[in-house]
Design a protein around this motif. Structure first.
Motif, mmCIF file in Angstrom:
data_model
loop_
_atom_site.group_PDB
_atom_site.id
_atom_site.type_symbol
_atom_site.label_atom_id
_atom_site.label_comp_id
_atom_site.label_asym_id
_atom_site.label_seq_id
_atom_site.Cartn_x
_atom_site.Cartn_y
_atom_site.Cartn_z
ATOM 1 N N ARG A 205 -4.145 0.275 -9.053
ATOM 2 C CA ARG A 205 -2.976 0.478 -8.089
ATOM 3 C C ARG A 205 -3.782 0.888 -6.684
ATOM 4 N NH1 ARG A 205 1.809 3.317 -10.038
ATOM 5 N NH2 ARG A 205 2.040 4.136 -8.062
ATOM 6 N N MET A 206 -5.077 1.140 -6.537
ATOM 7 C CA MET A 206 -5.714 1.501 -5.472
ATOM 8 C C MET A 206 -5.910 -0.005 -4.789
ATOM 9 S SD MET A 206 -9.061 4.045 -4.664
ATOM 10 C CE MET A 206 -9.388 4.227 -3.133
ATOM 11 N N ALA A 207 -6.413 -0.738 -5.886
ATOM 12 C CA ALA A 207 -6.653 -2.162 -5.220
ATOM 13 C C ALA A 207 -5.421 -2.771 -4.590
ATOM 14 C CB ALA A 207 -7.337 -2.823 -6.458
ATOM 15 N N LEU A 208 -4.227 -2.766 -5.475
ATOM 16 C CA LEU A 208 -3.173 -3.348 -4.961
ATOM 17 C C LEU A 208 -2.532 -3.102 -3.617
ATOM 18 C CD1 LEU A 208 -1.085 -3.553 -8.170
ATOM 19 C CD2 LEU A 208 -2.157 -5.517 -7.103
ATOM 20 N N VAL A 209 -2.582 -1.589 -3.522
ATOM 21 C CA VAL A 209 -2.455 -1.049 -2.015
ATOM 22 C C VAL A 209 -3.274 -1.535 -1.031
ATOM 23 C CG1 VAL A 209 -1.988 1.057 -0.751
ATOM 24 C CG2 VAL A 209 -1.038 0.952 -3.090
ATOM 25 N N THR A 210 -4.428 -1.531 -1.343
ATOM 26 C CA THR A 210 -5.549 -2.046 -0.378
ATOM 27 C C THR A 210 -5.290 -3.461 0.241
ATOM 28 O OG1 THR A 210 -6.971 -0.508 -1.422
ATOM 29 C CG2 THR A 210 -8.326 -2.192 0.013
ATOM 30 N N VAL A 211 -5.110 -4.275 -1.070
ATOM 31 C CA VAL A 211 -4.998 -5.624 -0.501
ATOM 32 C C VAL A 211 -3.632 -6.091 0.049
ATOM 33 C CG1 VAL A 211 -4.726 -8.280 -1.529
ATOM 34 C CG2 VAL A 211 -6.320 -6.451 -2.570
ATOM 35 N N LEU A 212 -2.805 -5.333 -0.335
ATOM 36 C CA LEU A 212 -1.413 -5.569 0.364
ATOM 37 C C LEU A 212 -1.262 -5.191 1.713
ATOM 38 C CD1 LEU A 212 1.082 -5.171 -2.605
ATOM 39 C CD2 LEU A 212 0.231 -7.365 -1.804
ATOM 40 N N VAL A 213 -1.788 -3.903 2.059
ATOM 41 C CA VAL A 213 -1.804 -3.415 3.362
ATOM 42 C C VAL A 213 -3.009 -4.223 4.281
ATOM 43 C CG1 VAL A 213 -2.448 -1.566 4.723
ATOM 44 C CG2 VAL A 213 -1.153 -1.118 2.740
ATOM 45 N N ALA A 214 -4.264 -4.513 3.801
ATOM 46 C CA ALA A 214 -4.884 -5.106 4.458
ATOM 47 C C ALA A 214 -4.626 -6.741 4.545
ATOM 48 C CB ALA A 214 -6.333 -5.349 3.688
ATOM 49 N N GLY A 215 -3.886 -7.282 3.652
ATOM 50 C CA GLY A 215 -3.500 -8.703 3.889
ATOM 51 C C GLY A 215 -2.742 -8.822 5.073
ATOM 52 N N VAL A 216 -1.551 -7.821 5.102
ATOM 53 C CA VAL A 216 -0.758 -7.730 6.284
ATOM 54 C C VAL A 216 -1.627 -7.515 7.621
ATOM 55 C CG1 VAL A 216 1.025 -6.562 7.544
ATOM 56 C CG2 VAL A 216 1.163 -6.700 4.997
ATOM 57 N N GLY A 217 -2.660 -6.798 7.605
ATOM 58 C CA GLY A 217 -3.478 -6.585 8.875
ATOM 59 C C GLY A 217 -4.199 -8.152 8.991
ATOM 60 N N VAL A 218 -4.587 -8.419 8.055
ATOM 61 C CA VAL A 218 -5.444 -10.012 8.153
ATOM 62 C C VAL A 218 -4.501 -10.935 8.750
ATOM 63 C CG1 VAL A 218 -6.372 -11.746 7.076
ATOM 64 C CG2 VAL A 218 -7.212 -9.694 6.446
ATOM 65 N N VAL A 219 -3.322 -11.043 8.311
ATOM 66 C CA VAL A 219 -2.433 -12.058 9.089
ATOM 67 C C VAL A 219 -2.137 -11.627 10.509
ATOM 68 C CG1 VAL A 219 -0.129 -12.835 8.993
ATOM 69 C CG2 VAL A 219 -1.381 -12.297 6.617
ATOM 70 N N VAL A 220 -1.645 -10.405 10.747
ATOM 71 C CA VAL A 220 -1.372 -9.981 12.184
ATOM 72 C C VAL A 220 -2.633 -10.175 13.124
ATOM 73 C CG1 VAL A 220 -0.866 -8.012 13.562
ATOM 74 C CG2 VAL A 220 0.141 -8.137 11.508
#
Lengths: 347, 466
Positions: free
Chosen positions: B219-234
């Motif tokens: 769960r920690m990994a999923l939250v990290t990847v999804l939040v960070a992923g939005v950050g990477v795109v922006v």
């Protein structure tokens, strides 16, 4: 600033960084190089490694900062030195990579063969840079062939002069004594006694070698006042050797540190105001003024250094305080590494 | 010859170093969060997670540290004329990085590793946070230095000495390029660490090992990847717009756009002629490049031929075009693998909904492969950034060919190239083997609690030792 030219402040700061590096990494080079001699069984080998376990990486940062500060404050010095001493620095880099990985990985597999390999890496990769830093600094003080563009025109072999090799032997032996004294300061029982005896024996060789190098430096390159630091370096080394035999490890370690400080001061004092003299073309000589960055850059760097250095010294000193206790054989926990081979049963 | 070898060496050594860096940055902060959760809640699950992921973090960290020393030395060794030219500006952030960040990172990590059982839980927790802050600070200063090479600000070239001189250090530190690169790199670091945790957690969950520990980790990994992923795109979008403005040639090369277009389409895939200057066949999406580069779907994007002509007018005759096929493909591979990582995480988020344990075989394989996706994206991203700037080492100011060490011959560079390649190859095998074996082993059981506090002189070994 403070009545000193900015370029002189940075010469002093870089001398300070190298001094800190040699005093600190000096003992962890020594400890690493003596691992095979001092560690008679696995528990003692782990004791030896763990005396520097929490400290070696922080010690090495002194080198990174010395390199970065030279780049920032004296770009010409950094450029000529690092490109000129190319193969020597390559060897140093390989050694620093090897020992860093070896410290971290030697206990990761619970297997004697695995550990013996990494121990060999620790020993070799600690001894080699201990030797090469002396060779490098002796060359810096004595001067190297530089053309009018400050480009090095020699080869790796050019660096291996008798004076430079004596300098290398000096740093190697002094670091070995420093490391042996450190082990005796941080352990107890039989290991502590063996470290005493080893420090004493190595000291008997180190005193004449270091004495010879210091006298040569003074005669060939020294200034009037460096006589004081030469005398201090030699006297402190003799004192350290005398005291370690009587179980006064704290004082002995202080004195080996004084030896290293005074030796580094002698080298930088002899060098000033040059930073890299040319032995071939006087126009190629780099000095604190012709190698320096602009006053604007040096000013900013000075403020950053003044603000941050005391904090760094405070927390690094605290980390030494936290790990001040002697390591006994009972302190070493059971090995936690992986079993030697992959488990045969697979899911 | 020495120039080509020095460039290859820089590429090999830097890409190799950067295999470890994002994981170090991301995992240090994630482990600090796990330990915080443990100190706050006293739930042993968090302690076991801290120790398990902390051990993998340290195996990786060692490689990042030792390969980092080479980074600092090689500017002087292989690029002495570059060092002479830029030292007044480039050296300062490097020195400050060491003083401010590396001391913090190394000293407090030593305290963290060996401080278990010796420091109070709160002080011990503070040490991992300080080490993690050190990793982030170091990223900022080194990226500020690199961003000055991409977009030199706060400096002038002194016509007397022929060297660049710092005029405004604040401008170097607040360079818009640095802000873009830092945010993009940090979010990518979290994405990398998240995918690393995701792959290993999925593998253990599929085997029903330590479900409690690995469900939390997943769960920690999923939250990290999804939040960070939005950050990477922006932040990637922010960087694309800065790049269009500051380095139009790099943007044009990323699309292999030879002539200025408005609007410009984005090709997903192109087959071109061998020299890359002619398009044979492609799959295109209209107006996307215009939008990526300018924020306006009808916006004008300059083509390579036009930037080349402008550059010749500004800097004199010469070839100002980077290797177009490399720029084109690295850009696509970066975006593609970043997107693939996000897809795996989205699938994972769906599969674990409502307390389910994702156990499908294909998801486990995808998650394991997913560990490598950000690694590929990070590597080609840097190859794109650095090769897309060619022929410049400092954009518009110093050519790469003028930065190489004049006194270092091809034999020396070749020697160090061979030595580093062999050494790094061996270490990669050792490191990956250790990581895989420790990851498979899973978290250790906690040591039995100290019953009835042993007397002061009873032997009690250190909690952690080499």
């Amino acid at each position: 600033m403070f009545g000193l030219a900015l370029t002189d402040i940075w010469f002093l700061l870089i001398a300070l960084l190298w001094t800190g590096y040699f005093v600190l990494e000096g003992f962890d080079f020594g400890v690493g190089a003596l691992l095979g001699v001092l560690g008679r069984d696995e528990t003692d080998r782990r004791r030896v490694v763990n005396t520097i376990g929490p400290l070696w990486d922080g010690n090495e940062v002194w080198l990174i900062v010395a390199g970065g500060a030279t780049f920032a404050a004296f770009p010409e010095w950094y450029a000529s030195l690092f490109s000129g001493f190319y193969l020597a620095l390559l060897i140093v880099l390989v050694a620093l990579i090897g020992r860093g990985v070896a410290f971290e990985y030697r206990g990761k597999v619970d297997d004697d063969r695995w550990r013996r390999r990494w121990d060999a890496v620790i020993i070799g990769c600690s001894a080699v840079p201990a030797l090469l830093w002396g060779v490098a600094f002796a060359n810096i003080v004595a001067g190297v062939p530089l053309d009018a563009d400050h480009e090095y025109t020699g080869t790796f072999v050019t660096l291996l002069t008798p004076y430079a090799l004596l300098g290398g032997l000096t740093t190697l032996l002094v670091f070995l004594v420093h490391g042996a004294v450190f082990v005796s300061l941080k352990t107890d029982g039989d290991l502590r006694l063996r470290a005493h005896r080893l420090a004493l024996r190595l000291g008997l060789v180190a005193v004449p070698v270091a004495g010879g190098f210091l006298v040569w430096t003074q005669l060939a390159h020294g200034k009037g006042w460096t006589l004081v630091s030469v005398a201090l370096a030699a006297g402190a080394l003799v004192g350290a050797v005398l005291l370690v035999g009587r179980g006064r490890e704290g004082w002995a370690f202080t004195l080996t540190a004084v030896t290293i400080v005074a030796t580094t001061v002698t080298l930088f004092g002899s060098l000033y105001p040059d930073v890299l003299p040319s032995s071939t073309d006087p126009a190629g000589t780099l000095t604190t003024t012709n190698a320096a960055s602009t006053p604007y850059t040096l000013g900013i760097m000075t403020w950053v250094a003044l603000a941050v250095t005391p904090i760094v010294l405070a927390y690094q000193a605290w980390s030494y305080w936290v790990f001040r206790r002697r390591l006994t054989r009972d302190d070493i926990p059971a090995a936690t590494g992986l079993p030697p081979r992959e488990p045969v049963v697979r899911q | 010859m020495a120039l080509d070898l020095a460039r290859w060496q820089f590429g090999v050594i830097t890409v190799y170093h950067f295999l470890f860096v994002p994981l170090t940055i991301g995992l240090s902060l994630l482990v600090a969060m796990m330990q915080t959760a443990w100190v706050r809640t006293g739930d042993e699950r968090w302690l076991r997670m801290t120790k398990f992921w902390g051990k993998l973090f340290l195996i990786n960290f060692a490689m990042g540290v030792v390969t980092g020393i080479v980074q600092e030395f090689q500017f002087g060794m292989n690029w002495s004329d570059y060092s002479r030219f830029v030292g007044d500006i480039f050296g300062a952030p490097l020195a400050i990085e060491g003083l401010l960040a590396f001391f913090l990172e190394s000293t407090f990590l030593g305290l963290w590793i060996f401080g278990w059982g010796r420091l109070s839980p709160r002080v011990h927790l503070a040490t991992i946070w300080l080490a993690a802050i050190g990793t982030v600070l170091s990223a900022y200063f080194i990226l500020a230095a690199n961003s000055w090479m991409q977009h030199p600000v706060g400096s002038v070239v002194n016509p007397v000495t022929g060297r660049a001189e710092l005029t405004d250090f604040g401008a170097v530190l607040t360079n818009s390029t640095a802000v873009g690169a830092f945010t993009h790199t940090i979010t990518a670091a979290f994405l990398s660490a998240g995918m690393f945790m995701l792959g290993i957690s999925a593998w253990h969950l599929a085997r029903k090992n330590e479900t409690r520990v690995f469900r939390s980790s997943l769960r920690m990994a999923l939250v990290t990847v999804l939040v960070a992923g939005v950050g990477v795109v922006v932040t990637g979008d922010l960087q694309a717009k800065l790049m269009t403005e500051q380095q139009p040639m790099k943007m044009a090369a990323a699309e292999a756009l030879w002539t200025t277009s408005s609007p410009a389409s984005f090709s997903l895939f192109t087959i071109g002629s061998l020299d890359g200057s002619q398009e044979v066949w492609s799959v295109r999406v209209p107006k996307v490049l215009s939008f990526m580069a300018t924020g306006d779907p009808e916006g004008t994007v300059e083509g390579i031929n036009d930037v080349q002509r402008d550059s010749e007018a500004r800097f004199g005759p010469g070839d100002y075009t980077p290797n177009v096929p490399i720029a084109y493909w690295t850009f696509r591979v970066m975006v593609g693998f970043g997107a693939l990582a996000l897809l795996v995480a989205l699938a994972g988020a769906w599969l674990q909904r409502g307390g389910r344990v994702p156990a499908s075989r294909w998801f486990t394989y995808a998650a394991l492969a997913g560990i490598g996706f950000p690694v590929v994206a990070n590597s080609v991203g840097w190859i794109f950034t650095e090769m897309g700037r060619q022929p410049w080492v400092v954009y518009g100011t110093l050519r790469t060919a003028d930065g190489v060490s004049p006194s270092v011959g091809p034999a020396s560079v070749a020697t160090s190239m061979i030595v580093f390649t062999l050494l790094y190859g061996v270490l990669a095998v050792v490191e990956v083997t250790l990581l895989v074996r420790y990851a498979r082993k899973g978290p250790d059981p906690l040591p039995p609690p100290d019953e009835a506090a042993p007397s002061e002189d009873a032997p009690r070994p250190l909690a952690v030792a080499y």
